[in-house]
Structures are given as C-alpha cells and as structure tokens.
Design an enzyme around this catalytic site. Structure first.
Site, PDB file in Angstrom:
ATOM      1  N   HIS A 479     -30.233  29.731 -30.391  1.00 45.31           N
ATOM      2  CA  HIS A 479     -31.333  28.677 -30.924  1.00 45.31           C
ATOM      3  C   HIS A 479     -30.702  27.381 -30.407  1.00 45.31           C
ATOM      4  O   HIS A 479     -31.518  26.366 -29.711  1.00 45.31           O
ATOM      5  CB  HIS A 479     -31.620  28.869 -32.324  1.00 45.31           C
ATOM      6  CG  HIS A 479     -32.546  27.958 -32.800  1.00 45.31           C
ATOM      7  ND1 HIS A 479     -33.801  28.206 -32.933  1.00 45.31           N
ATOM      8  CD2 HIS A 479     -32.564  26.724 -32.969  1.00 45.31           C
ATOM      9  CE1 HIS A 479     -34.578  27.290 -33.363  1.00 45.31           C
ATOM     10  NE2 HIS A 479     -33.691  26.243 -33.555  1.00 45.31           N
ATOM     11  N   GLU A 480     -29.611  27.060 -30.594  1.00 48.06           N
ATOM     12  CA  GLU A 480     -29.151  25.743 -30.497  1.00 48.06           C
ATOM     13  C   GLU A 480     -28.847  25.630 -28.892  1.00 48.06           C
ATOM     14  O   GLU A 480     -28.960  24.453 -28.342  1.00 48.06           O
ATOM     15  CB  GLU A 480     -27.654  25.689 -31.254  1.00 48.06           C
ATOM     16  CG  GLU A 480     -27.872  25.754 -32.899  1.00 48.06           C
ATOM     17  CD  GLU A 480     -29.103  24.802 -33.430  1.00 48.06           C
ATOM     18  OE1 GLU A 480     -29.345  23.996 -32.771  1.00 48.06           O
ATOM     19  OE2 GLU A 480     -29.456  25.395 -34.273  1.00 48.06           O
ATOM     20  N   HIS A 483     -31.978  24.323 -27.296  1.00 51.01           N
ATOM     21  CA  HIS A 483     -32.134  22.973 -27.427  1.00 51.01           C
ATOM     22  C   HIS A 483     -31.652  21.989 -26.221  1.00 51.01           C
ATOM     23  O   HIS A 483     -32.121  20.813 -26.151  1.00 51.01           O
ATOM     24  CB  HIS A 483     -31.636  22.520 -28.821  1.00 51.01           C
ATOM     25  CG  HIS A 483     -32.559  22.695 -29.897  1.00 51.01           C
ATOM     26  ND1 HIS A 483     -33.864  22.353 -29.956  1.00 51.01           N
ATOM     27  CD2 HIS A 483     -32.358  23.171 -31.025  1.00 51.01           C
ATOM     28  CE1 HIS A 483     -34.530  22.536 -31.190  1.00 51.01           C
ATOM     29  NE2 HIS A 483     -33.286  23.289 -31.916  1.00 51.01           N
ATOM     30  N   GLU A 502     -38.463  22.377 -31.824  1.00 52.10           N
ATOM     31  CA  GLU A 502     -38.361  23.634 -32.675  1.00 52.10           C
ATOM     32  C   GLU A 502     -38.841  24.909 -32.180  1.00 52.10           C
ATOM     33  O   GLU A 502     -38.780  26.096 -32.359  1.00 52.10           O
ATOM     34  CB  GLU A 502     -38.387  23.493 -33.959  1.00 52.10           C
ATOM     35  CG  GLU A 502     -37.436  22.113 -34.578  1.00 52.10           C
ATOM     36  CD  GLU A 502     -35.915  22.445 -34.461  1.00 52.10           C
ATOM     37  OE1 GLU A 502     -35.465  23.810 -34.034  1.00 52.10           O
ATOM     38  OE2 GLU A 502     -35.266  21.506 -34.554  1.00 52.10           O
TER      39      GLU A 502
END
Length: 819
Positions: A479-480, A483, A502
């Site tokens: 997930h990170e 980003h 997000e």
C-alpha cells in the site's frame, strides 16, 4: 447518519498567496534539541512570481479565509545598512565553508492561541487573528503570506545572494558593480531556471546562497494559521525579494511534530504532517500547487540517526562536541506537505548485497548527468526525471534500507527486510519505473496513529504490521509503495479528492501483493474477492455510522480545484477529528477502481494505468483528468453508458453506498474462500449450541486451516452471534492461536472478547490497546458502551498507562469517550 458539521471548526485554511509568488526551493538548517523538545534554526526560501503575476503586471485585491476583521500591526524594524551575518539566537555549527565541503561530498556520493513567543522575541510585533489583502494596493506594500502555526518566528531578513563568490555567472553583467534588488532577483531567477542536467550545480549554489549574509530585516507578523511578511517599498510580488531567511523554532506542542520514546525507551521525534501538514515544522506554502525542491542540514547528538525525505542516502558528518550533521536533498518538485523527518536511535539493516560505500550507493541512487538517455518526453516541469533515464526505467528493485528500534532488529531482519525486494519488484512489474531512486523504511514508535505513511524516499510502518504472519506487513508495505506513484509522484490538485491517493493505493496493494507472492491467477482472484468482501462490510458499517457530508469523495463538486485570486483556499473537513478515523476515501475509491478494472478487463485497465502514470507523473491532477483519459483509451463497446458525469454522480459526489456497487454485491456469488468461511462459521455455531457438558464419545468438529483474511471474516461473522459461551471462545483461541495472529485478526478477536465479556482474555485486550495504538481507538468505545464496570475500568487503566505517549488526536478522541 445525520450529523451537523461546523465549517469554521472543521475546514483547514490554506493561507499562502501562491497565485502571486511561489517558493521554488527551501534550504533548511536545523538543530534538534531533545532536552527542550524543539527544532530550531533557519529556513531560506527562494521565490519566483506566481502564475497570476506572469499573466498580468499587477495583482488585484484578494481575500483569504479569515477569523476576524482586525488589522495586523507591523512594527518597523531597525534597518540593516550593512550585511548581517547569522550571529543571532542559534549557534550555527556548519559555516559557509562547511557547506561548500558538504556540497562537494554530495557530488561524490489547531492550536487556538497565537504564537505567544513571537510577541516577546520578534521585536515586539504582535500576533493577531485576521486576513490580509495580498496584492498591490496603491501605496500599500506587497504582503507575502506563508502557512505557519505553532512556531516561534524570531527574525526575517532578505538574503544578499549577490555576495556569493562566483555568482556573477547568473547575471547579465560579468562584474557585480552595483548590487540592487533587481540584480538579486535576477540571480535567483537564473539559478531556479538551470536545466535539469545541472542539478548538482544548482543545489551547490542554493546552499551557498542560503549561507550568504543578510541585507536588511523584513517586517513580519503572525496569526493562528499564517506568517505575513512585508518589505517597505516593495509594492508588488515582482518587487519582493526572491530570497529570504527566517529564523524560527518549533514549539513542544506543535502539531506537525511528535516527541516521544521508541519501543526501546530511547527519545525520538518524527513528523506526521497530517492533518495540518508541515506548517508547524517550518513556514511554507501548503497548497499543493506550490511544487518545490528542498535540501536540509540537520544536526543532532551523535547517538541519533536522522532520516528524511531525500534522494541521497545520507551519512553523518561528525562535528565537535559530540554532534553529527546530516544532509539530504530532493530535485523533484513536490508539495511541502510531503517533507518528512524522523530522528532517533534507530538500528539500520540493509540487504547483504547492498554496498556500504557511500560513493557507490550515491551513484546507484541518481546516475550522473552523462547517463541520461531520454526515453520520451514528460509533461511535468523540468527536473532529473527517472522516467527519462533508460537505466532507471528497468530497475525493478531500488536500493533500500530498514531502520527500527534496537528491540525490533531481529524481526525486521527476518521479515520486513525480506519482503521489500519482492514488493518493489511487483510494483515495477505493474506500473513500471519507480518514481524515486531509493527507499528507507522506518518502524515508528507505538504511538504512531496509523499502520503506515508514505513520503518521498521514506515509509513509516507501525510495529503492529510485524506480528503474526507476513500477510499484514506485506499488504501494508505494498500500500505504501503504491503511494510512490499515487499520492507523491502524482498528487491531487485539490486535497479534498483524497481518493486519488488512497483509493489507488488500496486497489493496487492487492495487485502488488498477489504479484509479490507469485500467486496463480485464480488464486490471486480468490484472495482479492475475499478482501473485497471484507471491505464491503467495512464500507457498509462506516456509511451507517458517519456524517453524510464526510462520505462524499468530491465534496467541492464543480468547484473542485478552485482557489481564491490569491491562491488561498480551504480543505473541506480537513480538521474534523472524525475524518481521521474514516476509511471512506480508501474504500469507495477502491471499489470505483475495481469496478472500472472489471468493466474494461485487467489487461486493458493496467495497460492504461501505465500510460497514465507516464503521462502525469510529476504533476497534480483532478478526478476528471484520470477519468477522461481512461474513457478515451478504452474501446467504445466497453464504455457503454459510462461517462465522467455519471461516474461523478454515482461514485464521487454522492453519500452512501454507490448504486453500481450495491447491484454488484447483490448479484455476485460468494468466492470459494468466503464459502469456506461460511462453512466454518456454521461449525462454530453448532459447537456453541451443544450442551456444555459433552459426552466423551461425541465427535468433535474438525476445523479447516484459514488464511489471515479468512480469520478476520470468520470473527466478523461470529460477532453477529448474540451469545458465544466461554468454552467456545476458549476453543476459538486455541484452534487458531489467536494471540499470535496479526493485528487485524487480534483486533476482531478483542472485539469478541469485549462483546461476550470473556474475562479470562481481558489481558489480551490490554496488550492490544497498549501495543497496537494505531488500531485500538475503536476498542475504547466498545469497552465504554458495554456499561460493564470491569470493562470501563480496563479502558481507563489502559488510557492512563498510554495517554502521555499516545498520539494527541487519538488521545483527545479517547478522552471524550472515557470522561
């Protein structure tokens, strides 16, 4: 849910007048003082006229968000007729010549009150709460407005960049015979306009200029949300100095900075940014349109490690008296909100193949100018872009390091460090070129209020991701990492469109994680369907229990992206404490992207996504930029009745559950993994219904082994049961070894313990509330609403033990629940 919101309390003002003047580069020179819990020093800002000034010769009046109609009082400071060197409050440990050496080394390798300290230290200039017109008003001077709060600003001065040796190369005259404001501004303009292949030279000169003497103090005042600066006689932004130095210090209670202790009991400090971003760390321009580069020198005691958003893998320079200096820089323009710093006694872990040689590492991070072979034009402002470099476009695993408190060294070495290469490689296989040249991952203190946070070159992960199997750690890491593309390299032009960051990261984490595990297509699809089921339940619950206004992904509708004439604006609901704990932008955004990928097919969708990333990296976008390009790039027969307008209406501008999603969930059949959970739930219900005293010959249920996400779903389904007997709960705990599972599973298990008052396991609830603070806030509410005296006592006990270290926003929310 009908909840009244208060815009004056909930909306976050962005005060900077970015339409008139824009920061191009920041140079920070800071000392970290753990004894007094302050960061202090100077920041030098280099400016260019804003877009409005480029389009017209003068500015008209502008009104910023205001709290009152008072008038600021600017007291005239004594003018500096001779150059002023930095001999003020802060003792600079690195002088002008030291910066030169440092540059060469790098070539090789809502407080409600005002800033009270300002009234005493800033030459008597008062703080006040009001708004300014920030353009040219006849005889009025131009007003520079910066976003700023919780800071003590001590002095502001113009920087004499013309005093830097060799700077004449940036002027039209070979000799600096007459130094004027026009000449200084020309120097900064030419320096900022250097081409990308001269980025090292540009950084060196920015560093030299930041150490140049002052040439006159500037008038300034502060209010709750901003710092305003004037220069007598500078009537327009064009006349205003292009380089200024601000002397300041943070305050211990500043909301951008968290002072705490790590899990080994050692002091540390880190910046969270959200919800007020970095304005309590340094005065800056917060609006995302203010894309800038930065470099920073940070000094701390030699026992500390300084990590920062920076392209270089910094190594400490030893100073006298037991201090070290760390220097970082970035050459890719980004919003100031993405800047992150963490200082602590971290232990470092690297892959065995990673060289410790600073020179070799530095070359790996950003190739020298000669290595650039342009692979295709980009749409962003000029900078040394990895998408234009043949050698970096094929780099599937970028250099990476892990930092953690000493007590987490072993688990990080065994788990986290092993996961990073697979997750980075998976991300590259899906989206292509990594936007950033390297990555540090830090395990942050227990009071970190979320599971992770991504910044340029630096990811924060909660300790909660390290327990149980590698599943939670892997998915959160993915997930990170996502980003890096969506949220950092491609940012939202309007921060209310949080789903653009997000929603994409949530959708991509499943895809990256399946690729990292090298799952067969059918297995990957099964796991993704299972996660979609879990997210559907969370979204449905959140919609039932939150204000309708907070459920809208595009709350400004047709005004999205609009700002005032000065560039000032507000972030709708940006300060609402409830929003901090909501996932609607993650979940509705995820379901929209999942809907589009299923409609067009994964091959078509991800092929487009790679094209979109190449087109928009290094830029800011609105929802329509993505949706319009998507619909233009898919065959007409797949678009059917889809349009930007109906996607806005059904998904982005409506509260509640999107109708297309409701239809999909009603029509869809359960996947195999969900059906397996349903079977196991039936077994547990059957077990729970049996007499407590069983006959010895009675056959016991045989329970299947479940994946972590299946366990979460199982426990959620069992939460729907009115009663579970203690024997059933004990059997659940033993069968799945629940105390040893990851934090997501343990969170649901704790909910079961609380609901059914399973007193034998209250110790596990206490351990969760103390050790998994990123996820425990909801549990405090469950303990209190039960109206059980023992549970309420447990909640108060845990809060008393953790409140001093707890994240301030979380502590405030929990205190409201308890008292």
């Amino acid at each position: 849910m009908d909840i009244k919101l208060d815009p004056s309390r909930d909306d976050l003002p962005l005060m900077a007048n970015t339409s008139h003047i824009l920061v191009k580069h920041y140079v920070l020179d800071l000392d970290v003082d753990f004894e007094h819990h302050v960061i202090e020093g100077t920041i030098v800002l280099f400016f260019e006229p804003g877009d409005k000034l480029k389009k017209q010769s003068s500015s008209s009046e502008v009104t910023c968000p205001s709290e009152s109609n008072e008038v600021h009082e600017f007291r005239m400071l004594e003018s500096c007729h001779t150059p002023v060197t930095n001999t003020g409050t802060f003792s600079s440990k690195v002088g002008y010549n030291d910066i030169t050496i440092c540059g060469k080394r790098e070539r090789d390798t809502s407080v409600e009150d005002d800033n009270h300290d300002n009234r005493e230290q800033a030459s008597g200039i008062p703080s006040s709460k009001c708004c300014f017109d920030t353009g040219n008003h006849g005889s009025e001077n131009f007003l520079l407005v910066l976003d700023c709060c919780d800071l003590s600003v001590l002095k502001v001065e113009e920087v004499d960049v013309a005093a830097v040796p060799g700077i004449e190369k940036f002027t039209r005259s070979p000799q600096l015979m007459v130094v004027s404001e026009e000449l200084r501004n020309q120097i900064v303009h030419e320096l900022a306009a250097l081409p990308a292949d001269r980025w090292r030279e540009q950084l060196d000169y920015y560093a030299h200029c930041s150490q140049a003497p002052g040439c006159g103090e500037l008038l300034f005042a502060t209010d709750t949300w901003s710092l305003q600066i004037r220069k007598a006689g500078a009537r327009t932004a064009t006349d205003f100095p292009r380089a200024i130095r601000i002397w300041y210090r943070t305050t211990p209670e500043g909301r951008s900075v968290t002072w705490t202790s790590d899990q080994s009991g050692r002091p540390c400090v880190y910046t969270m940014g959200s919800p007020i971003n970095n304005r309590a760390l340094f005065p800056c321009q917060e609006p995302p349109v203010a894309m800038s580069t930065w470099q920073a020198t940070v000094r701390a005691a030699a026992s500390f490690v300084v990590l920062m958003s920076g392209e270089n893998s910094a190594k400490p320079t030893q100073l006298r008296e037991g201090f070290s200096s760390w220097h970082y820089y970035v050459t890719m323009p980004m919003p100031a909100s993405t800047f992150t710093i963490a200082v602590g006694s971290w232990a470092e872990m690297q892959p065995e193949a990673c060289s410790s040689d600073g020179l070799a590492a530095e070359r790996a991070f950003l190739p020298p100018e000669a290595d650039f072979r342009y692979a295709g034009a980009c749409g962003h402002m000029e900078y040394p872009c990895r998408f234009q470099n043949v050698s970096t476009t094929t780099q599937d695993i970028i250099p990476h390091r892990v930092f953690a408190p000493v007590s987490f060294r072993d688990v990080c070495q065994e788990t986290l460090l092993q996961l990073i290469p697979a997750c980075l490689s998976a991300a590259h296989s899906i989206l292509g070129t990594h936007p950033f040249s390297r990555l540090d991952v830090l395990i942050v203190p227990a009071n970190f209020p979320s599971l992770g946070m991504a910044s340029p070159h630096l990811i924060f992960l909660s300790q909660s991701t390290l327990t149980g199997s590698s599943h939670l750690c892997g998915t959160r890491l993915c997930h990170e990492i996502a980003h890096a593309w969506f949220g950092l390299a491609i940012g939202a032009r309007d921060w209310t469109e949080e789903w653009l960051s997000e929603g994409f990261a949530t959708h991509l984490e499943d895809v990256f994680w399946a690729e990292a595990q090298q799952l067969a297509p059918q297995e990957a699809q099964e796991q993704q369907e299972l996660r979609a089921c879990l997210r559907w339940h969370r979204l449905r619950d959140e919609v039932l229990n939150s204000a309708e206004e907070l459920q809208v992904l595009r709350p400004n509708r047709e005004n999205t992206g609009h700002v005032s004439d000065s560039g000032a604006s507000v972030v709708k609901h940006g300060l609402n404490p409830e929003k901090t704990f909501m996932q609607v932008h993650y979940l509705k955004g995820y379901f929209l992207l999942r809907f589009l990928a299923k409609r067009f097919g994964d091959e078509t969708y991800f092929s487009f996504l790679r094209k979109f990333v190449h087109r928009f990296h290094g830029q800011l976008i609105l929802s329509q930029d993505f949706l319009q390009m998507l619909l233009e790039n898919v065959p007409e027969e797949k678009r059917l009745e889809l349009s930007v307008e109906n996607i806005f209406q059904e998904w982005l501008e409506s509260s509640g559950l999107p109708k297309p999603l409701q239809r999909e969930r009603q029509a869809g059949a359960e996947c195999g993994l969900v059906r397996q959970v349903s079977t196991e739930v039936t077994k547990w219900i059957r077990t729970n219904q049996r007499p407590r005293k069983r006959k010895r010959r009675e056959n016991k249920e045989v329970f299947a082994k479940l994946l972590p996400d299946q366990l979460v779903l199982l426990l959620e389904r069992l939460l729907e049961q009115k009663t579970l007997h203690p024997q059933t709960l004990q059997s659940l705990q033993q069968t799945y070894r629940l105390p040893e599972q990851d934090a997501e599973v343990r969170h649901r298990w704790c909910e079961l313990i609380v609901k059914h008052r399973y007193t034998k396991a209250y110790g596990q609830v206490e351990r969760f509330l103390r050790g998994d603070q990123a996820m425990g806030t909801y549990l405090y509410g469950e303990l209190m609403v039960s109206e059980d005296a023992r549970q309420q006592q447990l909640a108060r006990k845990c809060f008393e033990l953790t409140k001093e270290q707890m994240d301030r926003a979380s502590a405030q929310v929990v205190a409201e629940m308890l008292f």
